[in-house]
Design a protein around this motif. Structure first.
Motif, PDB file in Angstrom:
ATOM      1  N   CYS A  10      -1.484  -5.188   0.676  1.00 14.69           N
ATOM      2  CA  CYS A  10      -0.341  -5.960   1.177  1.00 14.69           C
ATOM      3  C   CYS A  10       0.926  -5.575   0.403  1.00 14.69           C
ATOM      4  O   CYS A  10       1.438  -4.469   0.584  1.00 14.69           O
ATOM      5  CB  CYS A  10      -0.669  -7.444   1.081  1.00 14.69           C
ATOM      6  N   ASP A  11       1.409  -6.441  -0.458  1.00  7.36           N
ATOM      7  CA  ASP A  11       2.661  -6.112  -1.158  1.00  7.36           C
ATOM      8  C   ASP A  11       2.487  -6.006  -2.667  1.00  7.36           C
ATOM      9  O   ASP A  11       3.450  -6.093  -3.412  1.00  7.36           O
ATOM     10  CB  ASP A  11       3.770  -7.124  -0.802  1.00  7.36           C
ATOM     11  N   SER A  34       4.325  -6.042  -8.358  1.00 10.89           N
ATOM     12  CA  SER A  34       4.524  -6.897  -7.187  1.00 10.89           C
ATOM     13  C   SER A  34       5.857  -6.596  -6.519  1.00 10.89           C
ATOM     14  O   SER A  34       6.853  -6.326  -7.170  1.00 10.89           O
ATOM     15  CB  SER A  34       4.484  -8.364  -7.627  1.00 10.89           C
ATOM     16  N   GLN A  35       5.847  -6.664  -5.186  1.00  4.27           N
ATOM     17  CA  GLN A  35       7.091  -6.433  -4.431  1.00  4.27           C
ATOM     18  C   GLN A  35       7.709  -7.752  -3.970  1.00  4.27           C
ATOM     19  O   GLN A  35       8.608  -7.738  -3.125  1.00  4.27           O
ATOM     20  CB  GLN A  35       6.791  -5.577  -3.206  1.00  4.27           C
ATOM     21  N   HIS A  39      10.612  -8.510  -0.853  1.00  6.39           N
ATOM     22  CA  HIS A  39      10.342  -9.108   0.464  1.00  6.39           C
ATOM     23  C   HIS A  39      10.902 -10.522   0.618  1.00  6.39           C
ATOM     24  O   HIS A  39      11.019 -11.020   1.731  1.00  6.39           O
ATOM     25  CB  HIS A  39       8.839  -9.106   0.731  1.00  6.39           C
ATOM     26  N   VAL A  45       6.415 -10.401   4.131  1.00  2.00           N
ATOM     27  CA  VAL A  45       6.262  -8.967   3.835  1.00  2.00           C
ATOM     28  C   VAL A  45       6.690  -8.111   5.035  1.00  2.00           C
ATOM     29  O   VAL A  45       6.242  -8.334   6.155  1.00  2.00           O
ATOM     30  CB  VAL A  45       4.787  -8.653   3.479  1.00  2.00           C
ATOM     31  N   ALA A  50       6.937  -2.250   2.506  1.00  2.87           N
ATOM     32  CA  ALA A  50       5.806  -2.345   1.570  1.00  2.87           C
ATOM     33  C   ALA A  50       5.165  -0.972   1.373  1.00  2.87           C
ATOM     34  O   ALA A  50       4.905  -0.550   0.242  1.00  2.87           O
ATOM     35  CB  ALA A  50       4.770  -3.334   2.104  1.00  2.87           C
ATOM     36  N   GLU A  53       7.245   1.336  -0.784  1.00  4.30           N
ATOM     37  CA  GLU A  53       7.182   0.939  -2.193  1.00  4.30           C
ATOM     38  C   GLU A  53       5.855   1.381  -2.822  1.00  4.30           C
ATOM     39  O   GLU A  53       5.831   1.828  -3.966  1.00  4.30           O
ATOM     40  CB  GLU A  53       7.346  -0.581  -2.328  1.00  4.30           C
ATOM     41  N   HIS A  54       4.766   1.239  -2.064  1.00  2.00           N
ATOM     42  CA  HIS A  54       3.465   1.682  -2.589  1.00  2.00           C
ATOM     43  C   HIS A  54       3.507   3.167  -2.934  1.00  2.00           C
ATOM     44  O   HIS A  54       2.989   3.592  -3.959  1.00  2.00           O
ATOM     45  CB  HIS A  54       2.352   1.440  -1.553  1.00  2.00           C
ATOM     46  N   SER A  90       0.092   0.244   4.349  1.00  2.00           N
ATOM     47  CA  SER A  90      -0.044  -0.015   2.914  1.00  2.00           C
ATOM     48  C   SER A  90      -1.403   0.482   2.418  1.00  2.00           C
ATOM     49  O   SER A  90      -1.502   1.157   1.390  1.00  2.00           O
ATOM     50  CB  SER A  90       0.067  -1.516   2.625  1.00  2.00           C
TER      51      SER A  90
END
Ligand code: KG4
Ligand code: ZN
Length: 337
Positions: A10-11, A34-35, A39, A45, A50, A53-54, A90
């Motif tokens: 997920c995020d 953590s994002q 978000h 999210v 996401a 960012e990953h 993600s």
């Protein structure tokens, strides 16, 4: 056996190293990037953001997990990666990274299910778990009662027909103009309520047979209540308290009922909502009063998404030689998270 866990469903971009021996787990590192702050401004999210960012975070996070654990790369015995359910774009980042590392380092790969991994956050010491066990696993993406007879036999006996409890918390927090994620915000507000109760929300599915849940109507009931209450902004603590209690009443009631029916010897909580302090407290009290059986709750830092839980699930699979070759791993398409 040393396992590198990778989680990107997920995020949270997460990596962890654990060492497992004779059913006991030592956490050597547990890195989570953590994002949430990214978000937050959208109130939830955004999958494309996401995934990007990953991509940026995954290798630095894995590198930090290895350095923090003070483990040499050639001492890692296997790589465990959560393959789903989750956001597809993600998940792909974590899976491709795990596959690449497994190929480059020539170490086996273990595919772990995200929900199963949440459950395994309770398995730091196998001796503490007596089967059959019942697990209430509740997060933003899933809401289930799971019966576990042993490591092989895991069966879902009830799940949500619409929103998961975490999702309901997040949506209610939006209605009450609180931040994201909603669970911790509602919980903080609920703690402030000390007065006499004036609002009554429904306890959905509580008296229906079976172990399914449904929380989308509860959110709508909250919406109707605040629409007809001109003063609702001054009663956020009370609304939060009643909303939270409505969810907890249903979760606790169904868990106790299932525990009695299936005559389980252990109850466990799992998933992001298991961070809720009232759920932890009220479930502990209720089990003590009505059943007096073994009750396990994950450490707080292992409740919301992390890679240690997957690494633990991976350890038990690796112990049984359940590896997945890198070209066989498949992404579970589940857009529910
Ligand atoms: O397990 P998780 O990190 O991600 C999913 O797999 O969905 O769970 C996140 C969910 C969110 O919906 C969040 O609101 C909820 O867990 N949550 C909580 C609390 N902390 C996180 N819900 C209630 N009380 C909390 N303290
Ligand atoms: Zn999760």
């Amino acid at each position: 056996m040393k396992i590198l866990g990778i989680e990107t469903s997920c995020d949270e971009t997460a990596a962890s190293i654990i060492e497992g021996k004779n059913g006991k787990i030592k956490i050597l590192s547990n890195i989570i990037s953590s994002q949430i702050n990214i978000h937050k401004k959208w109130g939830g999210v955004v999958p494309e953001v996401a995934a990007r960012e990953h991509v940026l975070n995954i290798l630095p996070v894995v590198d930090e997990a290895i350095k923090k654990a003070k483990v040499k790369k050639n001492k890692i015995d296997a790589i465990a990666v959560n393959y789903g359910p989750g956001l597809i774009t993600s998940l792909i980042v974590g899976i491709e990274t795990a596959k690449t590392l497994s190929y480059a380092w020539n170490v086996p790969l273990i595919a772990t299910n995200h929900i199963e991994s949440h459950i395994y956050a309770n398995f730091l010491d196998e001796k503490k778990i007596k089967f059959p066990a019942l697990i209430l696993t509740v997060s933003g993406g899933h809401n289930m009662l799971v019966l576990m007879k042993n490591h092989e036999k895991i069966k879902t006996i009830g799940e949500t027909r619409d929103d998961a409890a975490g999702e309901a918390f997040d949506k209610a927090a939006q209605l009450l103009e609180l931040g994201y994620p909603g669970g911790p915000e509602i919980s903080k507000q609920a703690e402030k309520f000390k007065g006499r109760k004036t609002i009554e929300l429904p306890r959905p599915m509580m008296n229906k047979p079976g172990y399914d849940f449904s929380f989308s109507g509860l959110k709508t009931a909250l919406l109707y209540e605040i629409q007809k209450d001109k003063n609702w902004k001054n009663k956020i603590a009370e609304y939060s308290h009643e909303f939270q209690q409505a969810i907890l009443d249903v979760l606790i009631y169904k868990t106790i009922k299932a525990a009695k029916e299936y005559k389980v010897r252990t109850i466990m909580l799992a998933g992001g909502v298991s961070a809720n302090s009232e759920l932890r407290k009220q479930m502990t009290e209720k089990i003590k009063k009505e059943l007096d059986i073994n009750f396990l709750i994950p450490n707080l830092n292992l409740t919301t998404d992390n890679a240690t839980m997957g690494a633990i699930a991976g350890y038990y699979k690796a112990r049984d030689k359940k590896f997945t070759s890198w070209n066989k791993i498949k992404v579970d398409c589940n857009a529910k998270l």
